[in-house]
Design a protein around this motif. Structure first.
Motif, PDB file in Angstrom:
ATOM      1  N   GLU A  44       0.854  -1.134   0.006  1.00 48.40           N
ATOM      2  CA  GLU A  44      -0.047   0.159  -0.132  1.00 48.40           C
ATOM      3  C   GLU A  44       0.999   1.379   0.198  1.00 48.40           C
ATOM      4  O   GLU A  44       1.958   1.194   0.648  1.00 48.40           O
ATOM      5  CB  GLU A  44      -0.973  -0.063   1.239  1.00 48.40           C
ATOM      6  N   ALA A  45       0.516   2.432  -0.814  1.00 47.41           N
ATOM      7  CA  ALA A  45       1.194   3.663  -0.820  1.00 47.41           C
ATOM      8  C   ALA A  45       2.068   3.920   0.489  1.00 47.41           C
ATOM      9  O   ALA A  45       1.015   3.550   1.506  1.00 47.41           O
ATOM     10  CB  ALA A  45       0.297   4.772  -1.377  1.00 47.41           C
ATOM     11  N   PRO A  46       3.195   4.263   0.293  1.00 48.06           N
ATOM     12  CA  PRO A  46       3.995   4.593  -0.603  1.00 48.06           C
ATOM     13  C   PRO A  46       4.722   3.396  -1.162  1.00 48.06           C
ATOM     14  O   PRO A  46       5.318   3.234  -2.241  1.00 48.06           O
ATOM     15  CB  PRO A  46       5.072   5.316  -0.063  1.00 48.06           C
ATOM     16  N   SER A  47       4.639   1.824  -0.711  1.00 50.20           N
ATOM     17  CA  SER A  47       5.124   0.865  -1.026  1.00 50.20           C
ATOM     18  C   SER A  47       4.484   0.313  -2.518  1.00 50.20           C
ATOM     19  O   SER A  47       3.323   0.652  -2.636  1.00 50.20           O
ATOM     20  CB  SER A  47       4.804  -0.219  -0.082  1.00 50.20           C
ATOM     21  N   GLN A  48       5.402   0.063  -3.396  1.00 50.90           N
ATOM     22  CA  GLN A  48       4.972  -0.495  -4.481  1.00 50.90           C
ATOM     23  C   GLN A  48       5.232  -2.023  -4.741  1.00 50.90           C
ATOM     24  O   GLN A  48       5.300  -2.618  -5.821  1.00 50.90           O
ATOM     25  CB  GLN A  48       5.681   0.281  -6.010  1.00 50.90           C
TER      26      GLN A  48
END
Length: 133
Positions: free
Chosen positions: A30-34
């Motif tokens: 989930e943002a900011p993770s991609q």
């Protein structure tokens, strides 16, 4: 810490796959993770279409025999425990050998995937180099 709810196994679309393949989402950041991780199971002979990833892709072979090819390269026959990385923008395909089921963990970032044409039977059946020597 949070226990994530397991999503149902999904059959992968014929627009992007030849033969039968299924995926289980392991992680979808989930943002900011991609970050993305899927366990993907291929029936014998099943394979992706040619495609590339905007930030590259890593495959960890869990079971069976995998076939993986970069555009213009020799088909690599990979085995459980092998780790294959394709750099950003490199066109490639991957799937199961014709006589074995295959499972790999696919790791990538972003949903930036450029799906191209299907891999023909002549391409799929081309010469191979094994990771086992």
């Amino acid at each position: 810490m949070k226990l994530l709810t397991k999503q149902p196994t999904m059959k992968l679309p014929t627009e992007w796959f030849t033969g039968d393949a299924w995926a289980d989402v392991i992680h979808r950041g989930e943002a900011p993770s991609q970050a993305r991780a899927n366990a993907v199971r291929f029936a014998p002979g099943a394979r992706t279409a040619w495609h590339s990833h905007g930030l590259g892709q890593t495959l960890y072979i869990v079971a069976g025999i995998a076939l993986i090819q970069s555009r213009g390269g020799t088909i690599l026959e990979a085995h459980p425990g092998d780790v294959i990385w394709t750099p950003p923008g490199e066109e490639h395909w991957h799937g199961a050998a014709p006589d074995h089921f295959m499972t790999h963990i696919a790791l990538w970032e972003t949903d930036e995937v450029d799906w191209l044409e299907h891999v023909g039977d002549d391409e799929y059946g081309g010469p191979r180099t094994s990771t086992r020597r």
